[in-house]
Enzyme design. Sequence first.
Site, PDB file in Angstrom:
ATOM      1  N   LEU A 245       0.821  -1.225   0.000  1.00 50.66           N
ATOM      2  CA  LEU A 245       0.000   0.000   0.000  1.00 50.66           C
ATOM      3  C   LEU A 245       0.850   1.269   0.000  1.00 50.66           C
ATOM      4  CD1 LEU A 245      -2.927  -1.071   2.366  1.00 50.66           C
ATOM      5  CD2 LEU A 245      -2.758  -1.269  -0.104  1.00 50.66           C
ATOM      6  N   CYS A 285       9.422   9.615 -24.670  1.00 54.93           N
ATOM      7  CA  CYS A 285       8.177   8.876 -24.388  1.00 54.93           C
ATOM      8  C   CYS A 285       6.951   9.534 -25.020  1.00 54.93           C
ATOM      9  CB  CYS A 285       7.984   8.788 -22.884  1.00 54.93           C
ATOM     10  SG  CYS A 285       8.148  10.390 -22.090  1.00 54.93           S
ATOM     11  N   GLU A 385       5.612   0.849 -28.925  1.00 54.11           N
ATOM     12  CA  GLU A 385       6.588   1.934 -28.781  1.00 54.11           C
ATOM     13  C   GLU A 385       7.947   1.457 -29.293  1.00 54.11           C
ATOM     14  OE1 GLU A 385       7.964   2.993 -24.816  1.00 54.11           O
ATOM     15  OE2 GLU A 385       7.605   5.086 -25.313  1.00 54.11           O
ATOM     16  N   GLU A 462       3.590  14.370 -13.074  1.00 54.12           N
ATOM     17  CA  GLU A 462       4.731  15.148 -12.629  1.00 54.12           C
ATOM     18  C   GLU A 462       4.446  16.600 -12.988  1.00 54.12           C
ATOM     19  OE1 GLU A 462       8.285  12.865 -14.150  1.00 54.12           O
ATOM     20  OE2 GLU A 462       8.329  12.342 -12.025  1.00 54.12           O
TER      21      GLU A 462
HETATM   22  P1  NDP Z   1      12.940   0.433 -18.141  1.00 57.64           P
HETATM   23  O1  NDP Z   1      11.538   0.245 -17.738  1.00 57.64           O
HETATM   24  O2  NDP Z   1      13.692  -0.709 -18.686  1.00 57.64           O
HETATM   25  O3  NDP Z   1      13.794   0.936 -16.868  1.00 57.64           O
HETATM   26  C1  NDP Z   1      13.417   2.073 -16.131  1.00 57.64           C
HETATM   27  C2  NDP Z   1      14.118   2.039 -14.774  1.00 57.64           C
HETATM   28  O4  NDP Z   1      13.561   0.996 -13.959  1.00 57.64           O
HETATM   29  C3  NDP Z   1      15.615   1.736 -14.866  1.00 57.64           C
HETATM   30  O5  NDP Z   1      16.296   2.485 -13.890  1.00 57.64           O
HETATM   31  C4  NDP Z   1      15.660   0.240 -14.555  1.00 57.64           C
HETATM   32  O6  NDP Z   1      16.921  -0.194 -14.108  1.00 57.64           O
HETATM   33  C5  NDP Z   1      14.587   0.154 -13.476  1.00 57.64           C
HETATM   34  N1  NDP Z   1      13.992  -1.172 -13.275  1.00 57.64           N
HETATM   35  C6  NDP Z   1      13.882  -2.197 -14.171  1.00 57.64           C
HETATM   36  N2  NDP Z   1      13.209  -3.237 -13.605  1.00 57.64           N
HETATM   37  C7  NDP Z   1      12.881  -2.857 -12.334  1.00 57.64           C
HETATM   38  C8  NDP Z   1      12.181  -3.496 -11.248  1.00 57.64           C
HETATM   39  N3  NDP Z   1      11.668  -4.714 -11.344  1.00 57.64           N
HETATM   40  N4  NDP Z   1      12.015  -2.809 -10.088  1.00 57.64           N
HETATM   41  C9  NDP Z   1      12.514  -1.554  -9.959  1.00 57.64           C
HETATM   42  N5  NDP Z   1      13.208  -0.902 -10.944  1.00 57.64           N
HETATM   43  C10 NDP Z   1      13.374  -1.541 -12.120  1.00 57.64           C
HETATM   44  O7  NDP Z   1      12.956   1.689 -19.121  1.00 57.64           O
HETATM   45  P2  NDP Z   1      14.177   2.278 -19.965  1.00 57.64           P
HETATM   46  O8  NDP Z   1      15.248   2.744 -19.045  1.00 57.64           O
HETATM   47  O9  NDP Z   1      14.518   1.313 -21.041  1.00 57.64           O
HETATM   48  O10 NDP Z   1      13.513   3.607 -20.589  1.00 57.64           O
HETATM   49  C11 NDP Z   1      12.710   3.602 -21.724  1.00 57.64           C
HETATM   50  C12 NDP Z   1      11.251   3.609 -21.344  1.00 57.64           C
HETATM   51  O11 NDP Z   1      10.971   4.689 -20.481  1.00 57.64           O
HETATM   52  C13 NDP Z   1      10.350   3.811 -22.556  1.00 57.64           C
HETATM   53  O12 NDP Z   1       9.276   2.911 -22.510  1.00 57.64           O
HETATM   54  C14 NDP Z   1       9.830   5.216 -22.395  1.00 57.64           C
HETATM   55  O13 NDP Z   1       8.589   5.447 -22.975  1.00 57.64           O
HETATM   56  C15 NDP Z   1       9.810   5.379 -20.924  1.00 57.64           C
HETATM   57  N6  NDP Z   1       9.878   6.802 -20.583  1.00 57.64           N
HETATM   58  C16 NDP Z   1       8.762   7.428 -20.103  1.00 57.64           C
HETATM   59  C17 NDP Z   1       8.767   8.781 -19.846  1.00 57.64           C
HETATM   60  C18 NDP Z   1       7.572   9.484 -19.265  1.00 57.64           C
HETATM   61  O14 NDP Z   1       7.756  10.506 -18.631  1.00 57.64           O
HETATM   62  N7  NDP Z   1       6.356   9.014 -19.454  1.00 57.64           N
HETATM   63  C19 NDP Z   1       9.951   9.603 -20.116  1.00 57.64           C
HETATM   64  C20 NDP Z   1      11.083   8.838 -20.578  1.00 57.64           C
HETATM   65  C21 NDP Z   1      11.021   7.482 -20.827  1.00 57.64           C
HETATM   66  P3  NDP Z   1      18.096  -0.564 -15.187  1.00 57.64           P
HETATM   67  O15 NDP Z   1      17.729   0.024 -16.489  1.00 57.64           O
HETATM   68  O16 NDP Z   1      19.304   0.044 -14.609  1.00 57.64           O
HETATM   69  O17 NDP Z   1      18.126  -2.050 -15.249  1.00 57.64           O
END
Ligand code: NDP
Length: 482
Positions: A245, A285, A385, A462
């Site tokens: 939660l 994104c 995407e 945000e």
């Molecule tokens: P990911 O979802 O792969 O990763 C995002 C973050 O989450 C990274 O720091 C990653 O670590 C971390 N992470 C991964 N798995 C877990 C988990 N199980 N628990 C906690 N943290 C976790 O995204 P990307 O970095 O590849 O970024 C691209 C994506 O982000 C695209 O889909 C894009 O659309 C989205 N995005 C959205 C935005 C928005 O404001 N709406 C803006 C910019 C991007 P690590 O990568 O170090 O393994």
Amino acid sequence: MYPHQPEGSHFVEGAYRDDREGTPFQSCFPADGRVIARLHVATPAILDHAIHSAQNAQAIWRTTSLSERQQVLRRVAEILRDRNDELARLETFDTGKPISETLVSDPASAAECFEYYSALSPTALQGSTEQTDTGTIKVLKEPLGVCVGIGAWNYPIQIAGWKAAPALLCGNAMIFKPSETTPLSALKLAEIIAEAGAPAGLFNVVQGDGKVGQWLVEHPGVAKVSLTGSVATGKKIHAAATAQLKHVSLELGGKSPLIVFDDADLEAAVEGAAAGNFYSSGQICSNCTRIYVQRSAFDRFLELFIARAESMKMGDPLDPETEIGPLVSEHHAESVRTYIELGLSEGATCVSGGPNSVSMAADGTYVRPTIFTDVREAMRIAREEIFGPVACVMMFDTEEEVIGRANATELGLAAGIYTGDNGRAERVAHQLQAGICWINTYNEYPIAMPFGGYKQSGLGRENGLLVLDHYTQTKSILTQSR
Ligand code: NDP
């Protein structure tokens, strides 16, 4: 020594820290694969230290006045602006994005965010008092405690800044985990927040992959998680956080529509479409990767759009003339190339760029702006995407038809409308299932504008005043009248 080696992998309790027991990893310059820094994944000892120092700092910070907190935020904005060029260069090395972008977009957007929250009227966080027959009801907005921010790799310092500024304004502490692909600039932000006078431990940065993120999300000392990342990661984090939660905000992916009516200024629409598909090599994104153009304007729009795409200078991201830099990694470029080939095999027509314009050489992973026509919504290139410089241009006839097609997606981050008719623009914007709508512009992010998606593009927002609700909780106090 590597050119961008930080003093330590993490920034915890006001100082750089390291623990060589952590798994080593490196950050590379995507333009040539050169290693620019070597770091270690956070160990349990580093993570425990981050949790304790954040808890201690928050206990102090929550009692400081709003105006004191705002002074610190203002100072952060000033230091970010003073160090803009150095931070932009670091961001270019870490992400591969052209210096022409990072000089104006990345640290600048983080600075704008700190400035915005430093200048908010105190009424934004003031509660209310109401006298009733039962007594006096006071409603207070209180901080949540220790918040965790988890970032994507495309806008590292901007993402860290957009999360930190409102979280700290509201009296919280934050532990931020950047993407392992782009670990460097968040450390600089932590250094700057400490230099600006925040208590040691108020904003900590720990490095690591998804496992470190997961550890933070599940830790009982964490009250809230804010992720910027993919839909798949968002679902995992949501499940783990809501099992306890905890509060969650998710900024996830998009497949946003841009609608160009035949009465639009077509040159402006082409600029919007180019910005919304090719800026940052399409790794944004909110990009408008589904472009719908009304039949009588279609040919002219396409001609101008192709000319604009083909005029963009691709090359060394450190060259101030470069508009298209490399993608963030070879792995990601391979995924984009696979989508381009998939588009061709699905029957779409590639009218610019294409698979042969992808360079996977050791000197960087570049993809030329790619434009598809003859696209149907059922195709994967129109539904998924791609997160690269790949645009689908489709034709429509009527307003009603295009609204239905624009909304026929599981995602709903953003949408754009170009038209000379203000009434129509408003009418269409009200019917689009998107958290952000731009009219006669695209991908502009003033901090006053709440940012976030409908449907699977996310939860919460945000920026703007609205984000304050996502970093506070309400306390009601009733004092009985005698
Ligand atoms: P990911 O979802 O792969 O990763 C995002 C973050 O989450 C990274 O720091 C990653 O670590 C971390 N992470 C991964 N798995 C877990 C988990 N199980 N628990 C906690 N943290 C976790 O995204 P990307 O970095 O590849 O970024 C691209 C994506 O982000 C695209 O889909 C894009 O659309 C989205 N995005 C959205 C935005 C928005 O404001 N709406 C803006 C910019 C991007 P690590 O990568 O170090 O393994």
